[in-house]
Design an enzyme around this catalytic site. Structure first.
Site, PDB file in Angstrom:
ATOM      1  CB  CYS A  76     -21.531  -8.138 -17.988  1.00 60.05           C
ATOM      2  SG  CYS A  76     -22.488  -9.443 -17.217  1.00 60.05           S
ATOM      3  N   GLY A 126       0.789  -1.228   0.000  1.00 56.23           N
ATOM      4  CA  GLY A 126       0.000   0.000   0.000  1.00 56.23           C
ATOM      5  C   GLY A 126       0.820   1.275   0.000  1.00 56.23           C
ATOM      6  CB  CYS A 140     -26.288  -9.159 -17.602  1.00 52.04           C
ATOM      7  SG  CYS A 140     -25.560  -9.058 -19.253  1.00 52.04           S
ATOM      8  CB  CYS A 180     -24.799 -13.319 -19.644  1.00 52.45           C
ATOM      9  SG  CYS A 180     -24.340 -12.415 -18.136  1.00 52.45           S
ATOM     10  CB  CYS A 215     -20.937 -10.568 -20.625  1.00 50.64           C
ATOM     11  SG  CYS A 215     -22.689 -10.403 -20.988  1.00 50.64           S
TER      12      CYS A 215
HETATM   13 ZN    ZN Z   1     -23.669 -10.330 -18.888  1.00 52.59          ZN
END
Ligand code: ZN
Lengths: 277, 218
Positions: free
Chosen positions: A263, A29, A238, A241, A269
């Site tokens: 997506c 970090g 989505c 999909c 997807c």
């Molecule tokens: Zn999708």
């Protein structure tokens, strides 16, 4: 390779970046300064990420490049072509197949595995910059763990909007020590930073900073007891999909105001739709 | 995990200080192994580099030196690893400068025996903790067996590592990194062709000294 060194950068520049990367993984970090080189592309195009990728990439690696989750945007295509040209590496759109994934603004939906490296393009590496413009001061704030201002900023959101309005580049604390900007990924992706089996490297070209999250590292999103961290959710699934668990982009489908949610991760997807062999 | 191996500290004859055969690709491959070693503390990595004439140094550390050092780096060498041929080879193959000042060294070559907590290596500053000396330690054993239990970033649960006898002073110093974090010392170990690392972010407990109820080393 047309007069280029392998992966474009000269060996001494790679060594300098490699030494900085070793410090970055040793101090999770923390932003390590490095003497970056000019790259044959403008800063907005992810020169920090490109320099990191060029310093770690090997001839046997399979590379994937995404921008906002998609492999086929101009930025992703041009970076992919750059490495095909200067390193001759094989490329892929498949998250599962890739050894190295360079990304802008997303972490893939497909869980990463141990051994993979995710390279983030970072525009502004310093999470405290909007509060304190001086690099010397922000270094001191990190040194003293003076992170109260960050909480004040998030709390001002709550006072104004009733919730934390920050949805991108949502600050995290790495291994209980450094507050870090995860780059402008949606906060939806923040939980994927925590305990991820893959190594995550971050490169900022303009400010010449590198930082890292080693695999299996504790990463917490900053929040408050009465306002715990939450990710975005959608009422839609989505349209392509049917996924009810991925990050969705709203896209306009015609000029009559038609729209749908799909997506943002195109490989995820397409894989779900069975279009990838 | 590859099994560790044991190296005896005598000089080996008939060997030469060789460079990487294919500098760009070999150093990339070696760097990724070193990066993996520091990203996942205690994991063992087999370094395919020609063995140097100085057996105690080992191929892994020689490979690390060739990969990481150049005109911009300064190296400090402990007396038990120091030799004119090593200095000459480092200068010739990497261009690195040898320094007698440990506080000024980017890398320090040593063994657990020559480690002394009073050597003033650079620990970095609170604002720039990266300005520290990285230890390159030639050890007699590198195995994922009881000895030291490592946990923290890069380790899902915990990982065992044994670096051989006589390592208590060194490991006590590395365990103290937690108290000085983010300042501290990162260590890369070489045993023959095997390489492993413990960065300053690692928590270290002994699994041996106090038997079943191992206490933290401090
Ligand atoms: Zn999708």
């Amino acid at each position: 390779m047309n007069g280029y060194n392998f992966a474009y950068l000269d060996e001494q520049t790679k060594r300098m970046i490699r030494r900085a990367l070793l410090k970055a993984v040793a101090i999770p970090g923390y932003q390590v300064p490095f003497g970056g080189r000019e790259m044959p592309m403008p800063y907005g195009w992810g020169t920090g990420g490109v320099q990191v990728t060029a310093s770690i990439l090997g001839a046997d690696d399979i590379l994937k490049v995404i921008d906002q989750g998609a492999d086929d945007t101009t930025n992703a295509v041009s970076i992919r072509h750059f490495f095909q040209r200067v390193a001759g590496v094989e490329t892929t759109t498949s998250t599962a197949t890739a050894d190295v994934i360079q990304t802008r603004h997303r972490i893939p939906e497909t869980p990463l595995r141990n051994g993979q490296i995710l390279v983030f393009q970072v525009p502004i590496p310093e999470p405290l910059r909007f509060i304190e413009p001086s690099e010397q001061e922000t270094r001191m704030m990190h040194a003293l763990e003076e992170y109260g201002v960050m909480h004040v900023k998030l709390y001002e959101d709550i006072a104004r909007y009733g919730h934390i309005a920050t949805t991108y580049a949502y600050p995290v604390k790495v291994d209980g020590r450094y507050v870090m900007d995860p780059s402008p990924i949606p906060k939806f992706d923040n939980p994927k930073l925590d305990g991820n089996p893959a190594l995550m490297l971050f490169g900022a070209g303009r400010e010449k900073r590198l930082y890292a999250i080693p695999p299996y590292t504790r990463v917490e999103s900053l929040d408050f007891e009465d306002h715990p961290f939450e990710v975005q959710t959608w009422e839609h699934t989505c349209a392509l999909c049917g996924s009810d668990h991925s990050y969705l982009d709203e896209v306009i489908t015609d000029d009559k105001g038609g729209r749908m949610f799909v997506c943002s991760d195109t490989d995820y997807c397409q894989t779900r739709r069975g279009e990838v062999a | 995990m590859e099994r560790g191996m044991t190296v005896k500290p005598e000089m080996t004859t008939g060997l030469v200080w060789s460079a990487l055969a294919d500098p760009a690709h070999d150093s990339q491959r070696l760097f990724r192994q070193i990066l993996a070693a520091l990203s996942e503390p205690g994991t063992l990595h087999a370094i395919a580099v020609a063995e140097p004439p100085q057996a105690r140094l080992g191929a892994a550390l020689w490979g690390a030196l060739l990969t990481l050092c150049d005109l911009e780096t300064k190296i400090w060498i402990a007396a038990d690893l120091d030799s004119p041929p090593l200095r000459e080879a480092l200068t010739f193959h990497t261009g690195a400068r040898i320094t007698n000042d440990p506080a000024n060294a980017d890398f320090a070559l040593l063994t657990p025996e020559s480690f002394d907590p009073d050597i003033p290596f650079a620990l970095g500053s609170d604002s720039y903790p990266d300005r520290s000396t990285t230890l390159l330690v030639a050890v007699e054993r590198l195995e994922n067996i009881e000895g030291w239990r490592l946990s923290g970033p890069g380790i899902a649960e915990s990982r065992m590592l044994d670096i051989g006898d006589g390592s208590r002073a060194l490991m006590t110093r590395l365990a103290a990194n937690r108290a000085s974090f983010p300042c501290g010392l990162d260590a890369i170990f070489g045993c023959g062709g095997q390489l492993a690392a413990i960065p300053r972010s690692t928590r270290i407990d002994s699994t041996r000294i106090d038997g079943a109820n191992a206490g933290e080393v401090n």
